[in-house]
Design a protein around this motif. Structure first.
Motif, PDB file in Angstrom:
ATOM      1  N   TRP A 176       5.090   1.947   1.371  1.00 43.79           N
ATOM      2  CA  TRP A 176       6.158   2.702   0.693  1.00 43.79           C
ATOM      3  C   TRP A 176       6.606   3.879   1.560  1.00 43.79           C
ATOM      4  CZ3 TRP A 176       8.456   1.273  -3.904  1.00 43.79           C
ATOM      5  CH2 TRP A 176       7.820   0.289  -4.651  1.00 43.79           C
ATOM      6  N   ASN A 177       5.642   4.580   2.134  1.00 41.48           N
ATOM      7  CA  ASN A 177       5.974   5.756   2.955  1.00 41.48           C
ATOM      8  C   ASN A 177       6.799   5.370   4.178  1.00 41.48           C
ATOM      9  OD1 ASN A 177       4.608   7.397   1.192  1.00 41.48           O
ATOM     10  ND2 ASN A 177       2.778   7.597   2.458  1.00 41.48           N
ATOM     11  N   LEU A 233       2.164   4.105  -8.567  1.00 45.47           N
ATOM     12  CA  LEU A 233       1.463   4.450  -7.335  1.00 45.47           C
ATOM     13  C   LEU A 233       1.701   5.935  -7.063  1.00 45.47           C
ATOM     14  CD1 LEU A 233      -0.200   3.035  -5.126  1.00 45.47           C
ATOM     15  CD2 LEU A 233       1.897   2.827  -3.800  1.00 45.47           C
ATOM     16  N   LYS A 234       0.632   6.670  -6.918  1.00 45.89           N
ATOM     17  CA  LYS A 234       0.742   8.117  -6.770  1.00 45.89           C
ATOM     18  C   LYS A 234       1.194   8.488  -5.358  1.00 45.89           C
ATOM     19  CE  LYS A 234      -1.825  12.429  -7.424  1.00 45.89           C
ATOM     20  NZ  LYS A 234      -3.135  13.029  -7.768  1.00 45.89           N
ATOM     21  N   PRO A 235       2.299   9.231  -5.229  1.00 50.11           N
ATOM     22  CA  PRO A 235       2.762   9.631  -3.894  1.00 50.11           C
ATOM     23  C   PRO A 235       1.853  10.682  -3.276  1.00 50.11           C
ATOM     24  CG  PRO A 235       4.087  10.692  -5.589  1.00 50.11           C
ATOM     25  CD  PRO A 235       3.174   9.737  -6.297  1.00 50.11           C
ATOM     26  N   ASP A 236       1.895  10.781  -1.944  1.00 42.53           N
ATOM     27  CA  ASP A 236       1.131  11.816  -1.258  1.00 42.53           C
ATOM     28  C   ASP A 236       2.079  12.718  -0.480  1.00 42.53           C
ATOM     29  OD1 ASP A 236       1.912  10.290   0.896  1.00 42.53           O
ATOM     30  OD2 ASP A 236      -0.105   9.724   1.520  1.00 42.53           O
ATOM     31  N   THR A 272       4.740  10.920   1.566  1.00 43.01           N
ATOM     32  CA  THR A 272       5.836  10.394   0.736  1.00 43.01           C
ATOM     33  C   THR A 272       6.916  11.449   0.562  1.00 43.01           C
ATOM     34  OG1 THR A 272       4.132   9.200  -0.523  1.00 43.01           O
ATOM     35  CG2 THR A 272       6.366   9.185  -1.404  1.00 43.01           C
ATOM     36  N   SER A 278       0.853  -1.178   0.000  1.00 46.29           N
ATOM     37  CA  SER A 278       0.000   0.000   0.000  1.00 46.29           C
ATOM     38  C   SER A 278       0.895   1.236   0.000  1.00 46.29           C
ATOM     39  CB  SER A 278      -0.886   0.009   1.251  1.00 46.29           C
ATOM     40  OG  SER A 278      -0.089   0.189   2.417  1.00 46.29           O
ATOM     41  N   LEU A 279       0.278   2.393  -0.159  1.00 50.55           N
ATOM     42  CA  LEU A 279       1.041   3.641  -0.103  1.00 50.55           C
ATOM     43  C   LEU A 279       1.706   3.793   1.259  1.00 50.55           C
ATOM     44  CD1 LEU A 279       1.851   6.311  -1.401  1.00 50.55           C
ATOM     45  CD2 LEU A 279      -0.320   7.279  -0.623  1.00 50.55           C
ATOM     46  N   MET A 301       8.657   3.301  -6.831  1.00 51.79           N
ATOM     47  CA  MET A 301       7.250   3.561  -6.534  1.00 51.79           C
ATOM     48  C   MET A 301       6.565   4.231  -7.731  1.00 51.79           C
ATOM     49  SD  MET A 301       5.854   5.886  -3.394  1.00 51.79           S
ATOM     50  CE  MET A 301       4.168   6.498  -3.364  1.00 51.79           C
TER      51      MET A 301
END
Length: 629
Positions: A323-324, A351-354, A357, A319-320, A346
């Motif tokens: 990665w974070n 997968l779109k970072p937020d 991230t 999931s995001l 990533m």
């Protein structure tokens, strides 16, 4: 008649309203409504009732709100018409919920006025919905008025208002209401523990927890979380152990909370025990963020390899948050290039970072002294991913630029911020000014920082250090006098070490375990003496006081991390792969940093220190931070 594409005509005959059920779009309903207005059918009760039913029963997007709009424009409706509307609206609580969701205060008040005129006022299901509606609208006083005047109250009534107060941060009002409850249930007690913990009233949460005769898993989990949120990780871990001893099976949130507690403590032995428990009990480590929590725990406990191993183990289900956690873990270990590589992987995984991230990525650039990379990712965060920087992102880029010596550029970032700089940003500038001997910028940053946080001792200490570095002792004395006048005390350095399952803490010149104090002090002095024979020279510039050199040397010798190290060397047998792991609450000083490097070389020991900012891995006379921290 009105014709619509692909459908039969609607007759202007009130007895033909059943044909309205065939219409399935709000646009068609609006056409019919317009026709009703044109032909004066809006004054025909059955016709309008059928039209409202179409809105509420057919699942039209926006239909409930449109039905409410039609209802509120009816002039002088009869009581039978109200009852029909209430039935067609799937009971009035649905309308009240819609008002709360749509921020329709005026309409909600109008509905309340109608409820007061009917038998619905005596239905707690309806009145409880009114209370929740006003709470959702942020109208606490109106919610309390309804509550105080309700003919019938039940547990839901009391709990709804208590939870509303807690969500609004009105802890005192929630406590007053809680005390007034004729009888409490698990819901009210659990809600109070959660609210008190969330808003920093951990002692009150603990008091409620202790008085409860019946507790469920939510009770235990919420109290553990309250301890963790309020920086009492040991209590959280202790409560988790107590829960297990009573045979209570922890849920995923409890495991995540206790892993967070262990991450705060920084000692991996406890974390490995929890990891074993997860595996033994066949708990899915991918559920409810447990995988991310394990990754985070291993990273914050100094075992970045184990963190990466956990991360790799669910390569197809990341999931995001996973990665974070990994990017942030690499950051605090100073592995900037590795964090950037992971971010690129990533992106390849689409997968779109937020914002989290990029916060981890900027920290990685900061700790890795990657100035150009930091500028680049701060830019693409906004330009490519349209993420508006938060104050934490600005803090990272300002700290990166400042510590690299680009003080003017860092000030430029502050001037162009869309947010007001907080005390952490000014402290970053202040710290960079001390590092680069820029008194002018340092004094300005200190004035802003002290203005924002007059009780924060580090602001005064940093300013005092700037003056001490250039020998302005009168200014040093003035700063210290101001601290004394305002009752501001310097936070003492504290280091802790886990030996044989017990955490031992040390302050400057003092072991918190009274029984070992004298022995540890003598062992530390003995260690310092041995290191001097190997070439160690105390860095007296680190003592920013106008005192004699021998007194400065005595102060340096008993810094908390040196005492923790001496205790560890004495009590932790030398074994390959087993480091001496120390956690410190403040930034490690330059003298202790040099000391640790030399000890790692002379004694052939791996030493890991987690200070306020990052990890330092000392081995063979070198540090992983490359002397940048």
């Amino acid at each position: 008649m009105i014709s619509t594409s692909g459908s039969v005509s609607v007759l202007a005959n009130p007895t033909s309203m059943l044909s309205l059920e065939k219409y399935r779009t709000l646009s068609q309903v609006r056409q019919i409504h317009a026709y009703f207005i044109k032909t004066n059918l809006v004054n025909h009760t059955l016709s309008v009732g059928k039209l409202i039913s179409v809105c509420t029963r057919s699942g039209l997007p926006g239909g409930l709100e449109y039905a409410l709009l039609i209802f509120l424009r009816i002039q002088n409706p009869t009581s039978s018409f109200f009852h029909a509307l209430i039935r067609d609206f799937s009971k009035i609580p649905s309308v009240l919920k819609a008002c709360g969701r749509s921020y329709a205060l005026k309409e909600g008040q109008q509905i309340l006025g109608q409820i007061l005129k009917t038998h619905l006022w005596f239905d707690p299901f309806v009145t409880n919905s009114v209370v929740r509606m006003f709470l959702e609208l942020g109208e606490i006083d109106l919610a309390r008025w309804v509550f105080d005047n309700m003919p019938v109250r039940d547990f839901i009534s009391w709990n709804s208002l208590i939870m509303g107060y807690l969500r609004a941060g009105e802890i005192e009002l929630a406590c007053e209401l809680f005390d007034e409850m004729p009888e409490r249930d698990l819901v009210s007690c659990n809600a109070m523990i959660y609210g008190c913990g969330k808003h920093g009233k951990c002692e009150l949460a603990e008091k409620i927890f202790m008085m409860m005769s019946v507790r469920d898993i939510v009770t235990w989990t919420t109290m553990i979380s309250a301890y963790v949120l309020n920086h009492h990780p040991r209590k959280g871990l202790g409560l988790f152990r107590e829960m297990l001893s009573l045979g209570i099976q922890p849920d995923a949130p409890a495991i995540v909370s206790v892993l967070s507690a262990i991450a705060d403590l920084g000692f991996v032995e406890e974390g490995k025990w929890i990891h074993t428990y997860i595996a033994t009990n066949k708990i899915n480590h991918r559920s409810s963020f447990i995988g991310s929590a394990l990754t985070d725990m291993y990273a914050k406990c100094g075992q970045i390899e184990n963190a990466y191993r956990i991360f790799r183990s669910f390569s197809h289900q990341r999931s995001l948050g996973d990665w974070n956690s990994m990017i942030t873990g690499l950051a605090i270990h100073g592995l900037g290039h590795e964090a950037i590589k992971l971010f690129q992987d990533m992106e390849k995984a689409e997968l779109k970072p937020d914002s989290i991230t990029f916060l981890g990525l900027l920290k990685a650039c900061n700790h890795g002294v990657l100035v150009d990379e930091g500028r680049f990712y701060f830019e693409i965060m906004q330009a490519k991913y349209k993420i508006v920087p938060k104050i934490q992102h600005y803090g990272c880029i300002v700290d990166l630029l400042g510590r690299a010596g680009h003080l003017e550029e860092a000030l430029g970032v502050i001037c162009n911020m869309h947010l007001d700089p907080d005390v952490l940003i000014w402290k970053a500038i202040l710290s960079a000014s001390a590092k680069h001997n820029n008194i002018v910028i340092g004094e300005y940053a200190a004035s802003r920082a002290i203005e924002l946080a007059p009780d924060d001792s580090s602001c005064y200490v940093l300013l005092s250090n700037i003056y001490a570095i250039v020998g302005r002792w009168d200014d040093v004395a003035e700063v210290r006098s101001l601290m004394k006048k305002r009752g501001v005390r310097k936070i003492p350095g504290c280091s802790s070490i886990l030996v044989n399952g017990k955490v031992h803490e040390f302050l400057v010149g003092k072991a918190m375990d009274v029984g070992i104090n004298g022995d540890v002090i003598s062992k530390t002095k003995e260690l310092v003496s041995k290191l001097k024979l190997e070439g160690y020279t105390p860095d007296l510039d680190q003592v920013l006081l106008e005192i004699e050199d021998d007194e400065k040397e005595s102060q340096l010798a008993l810094h908390s991390e040196k005492m923790a190290l001496a205790f560890g060397l004495t009590n932790i047998p030398h074994s390959p792969g087993v480091p001496i792991h120390i956690v410190k609450n403040l930034r490690i000083c330059c003298d202790c940093h040099s000391f640790m490097k030399l000890v790692s070389k002379i004694y052939n020991r791996c030493i890991i220190i987690r200070d306020q900012n990052r990890f330092h891995h000392f081995e063979n006379g070198c540090c992983s931070c490359k002397d940048h921290w």
